[in-house]
Design an enzyme around this catalytic site. Structure first.
Site, PDB file in Angstrom:
ATOM      1  CD  GLN A   1      -2.730   1.312   2.432  1.00 24.10           C
ATOM      2  OE1 GLN A   1      -2.213   1.792   3.444  1.00 24.10           O
ATOM      3  NE2 GLN A   1      -3.983   0.890   2.397  1.00 24.10           N
TER       4      GLN A   1
ATOM      5  CE1 TYR B   1      -3.169   9.269   7.996  1.00 22.73           C
ATOM      6  CE2 TYR B   1      -4.437   7.388   7.193  1.00 22.73           C
ATOM      7  CZ  TYR B   1      -3.782   8.045   8.224  1.00 22.73           C
ATOM      8  OH  TYR B   1      -3.754   7.495   9.474  1.00 22.73           O
TER       9      TYR B   1
ATOM     10  NE  ARG C   1      -8.267  -0.093   3.284  1.00 27.23           N
ATOM     11  CZ  ARG C   1      -8.138  -0.257   4.598  1.00 27.23           C
ATOM     12  NH1 ARG C   1      -7.337   0.523   5.295  1.00 27.23           N
ATOM     13  NH2 ARG C   1      -8.781  -1.223   5.212  1.00 27.23           N
TER      14      ARG C   1
ATOM     15  N   GLY D   1      -8.494  -7.710   9.313  1.00 29.41           N
ATOM     16  CA  GLY D   1      -7.485  -6.938  10.009  1.00 29.41           C
ATOM     17  C   GLY D   1      -7.056  -7.545  11.325  1.00 29.41           C
ATOM     18  NE  ARG D   2      -9.929  -4.567  15.150  1.00 26.63           N
ATOM     19  CZ  ARG D   2     -11.063  -4.777  15.814  1.00 26.63           C
ATOM     20  NH1 ARG D   2     -11.047  -4.894  17.133  1.00 26.63           N
ATOM     21  NH2 ARG D   2     -12.213  -4.867  15.172  1.00 26.63           N
TER      22      ARG D   2
END
Length: 377
Positions: A114, A186, A234, A344-345
């Site tokens: 990424q 971002y 993304r 993810g987690r």
């Protein structure tokens, strides 16, 4: 989903729905499970070491089809805000990434990096370039306060070139594609969002104009790589600290946003939400990934609290999350609402989450604890 589908054991449904290969351009994932990008800050000096390679390889060995790496800084002085987040430029960092690619491929996984620029969220005076000023579309923070400076045309050109150079480097290193980080407030997302983009030139104004910078990055990356090399993008509606933010208030506005990106060369959209099961717009139960796929015609990746009972923000508060079922996920992927699911987690907690899920061993999956964030395991 039919009554017969609903009556089948979840283990059988998971195997049938998630074990199908997924291909786009020259990339083939052996199944529909991806590892979501998660910033870990275990790369001192911005160089991913053997421990990072082993971290990703363990997930590939545990059955993940596609690894999407943590965000990596492109070659621009203001791109980063930590010297422990990996870079995607410089011979030393790229050599580290070559080791990561080899390790993941040996375990049968595909992998894409990424590519990331943090924009005005950069902390002033922070490494890796302590003197670099935060930059963004309008010199405005996510909360609307003055911060950094607006980007000049030269700044825009430099950042576009940095993304393109990183995409080309990824292909040289043997990655299977790249993902461009256009989410979560971002830099790229700061241009997409009216809350941070107050420009009056060609890069600001209505939704179509605010998409121009992202589309130019996509087009430059597309031109820098071969036809067999896919580009993921993304995106998200929410931003860090602005969780109710919206790029698009309706499917029509989302269409206006997506069309230039798809035309510029996005092959797959990775639609980030906090909870994958929530509908994005009224009068439909489609989530964001579902709407993105329906509107753009491109494959979509969904993400958001998959396999866990609790949001990722709780991890920052030191809270864990117990294991949760994926019945809704299976229902949605069975009807082709989206094409892949990013985890993810749950994959931080258990590197074998994918293999256990596909084998119906969900009772053996380890729950997530915030303590797990303190090491690469």
């Amino acid at each position: 989903m039919t009554d017969v589908d609903a009556a089948r054991p979840d283990a059988v449904r998971a195997t049938e729905a998630l074990s199908r290969p997924f291909s786009v351009r020259g990339l083939t994932s052996r199944n529909r499970i991806a590892m979501a990008p998660m910033t870990r800050e275990f790369s001192p000096g911005g160089i991913p070491g053997q421990d990072v390679a082993e971290y990703y390889a363990r997930r590939a060995a545990g059955g993940v089809g596609l690894i999407i790496t943590e965000g990596t800084y492109v070659d621009h002085d203001s791109a980063g805000t930590s010297d422990r987040v990996p870079r995607f430029h410089g011979a030393d960092a790229l050599a580290g990434w070559a080791g990561v690619v080899d390790s993941v491929h040996r375990e049968g996984g595909a992998i894409i990096p990424q590519l990331w620029h943090v924009g005005v969220t950069r902390a002033e005076g922070a490494p890796p370039v302590t003197g670099a000023e935060p930059v963004g579309p309008s010199g405005v923070s996510l909360t609307g306060e003055p911060k950094g400076r607006p980007m000049t045309q030269q700044d825009l050109d430099d950042v576009i070139a940095a993304f393109a150079d990183a995409a080309a480097a990824a292909e040289r290193l043997g990655f299977d594609g790249v993902e461009l980080h256009g989410a979560h407030g971002y830099l790229v997302d700061q241009f997409l969002w009216a809350g941070t983009n107050h420009r009056t030139d060609a890069y600001g104004g209505d939704i179509a104009a605010r998409t121009r910078f992202a589309a130019e990055i996509v087009a430059a990356c597309r031109a820098a790589v071969s036809d067999s090399f896919p580009l993921f993008f993304r995106m998200s509606q929410w931003k860090m600290g602005a969780y109710d933010a919206k790029l698009a208030q309706s499917p029509e506005e989302l269409d206006t946003l997506l069309t230039p990106l798809a035309e510029a060369g996005v092959d797959v959209f990775h639609a980030s939400t906090r909870r994958y099961w929530l509908p994005e717009f009224d009068d439909s139960d489609l989530n964001l990934a579902g709407w993105v796929k329906k509107i753009s015609g491109r494959p979509a990746v969904t993400v958001g609290s998959v396999g866990l009972d609790g949001e990722f923000f709780q991890a920052f508060q030191g809270k864990g999350s117990p294991v949760a079922g994926i019945e809704q996920l299976l229902e949605r992927i069975e009807r082709d609402e989206f094409d892949m699911v990013a985890v993810g987690r749950a994959l931080i907690a258990d590197p074998e989450w994918a293999a256990k899920t596909l084998a119906g061993r969900t009772g053996d999956i380890d729950p997530f604890s915030a303590e797990m964030l303190k090491s690469l395991r």
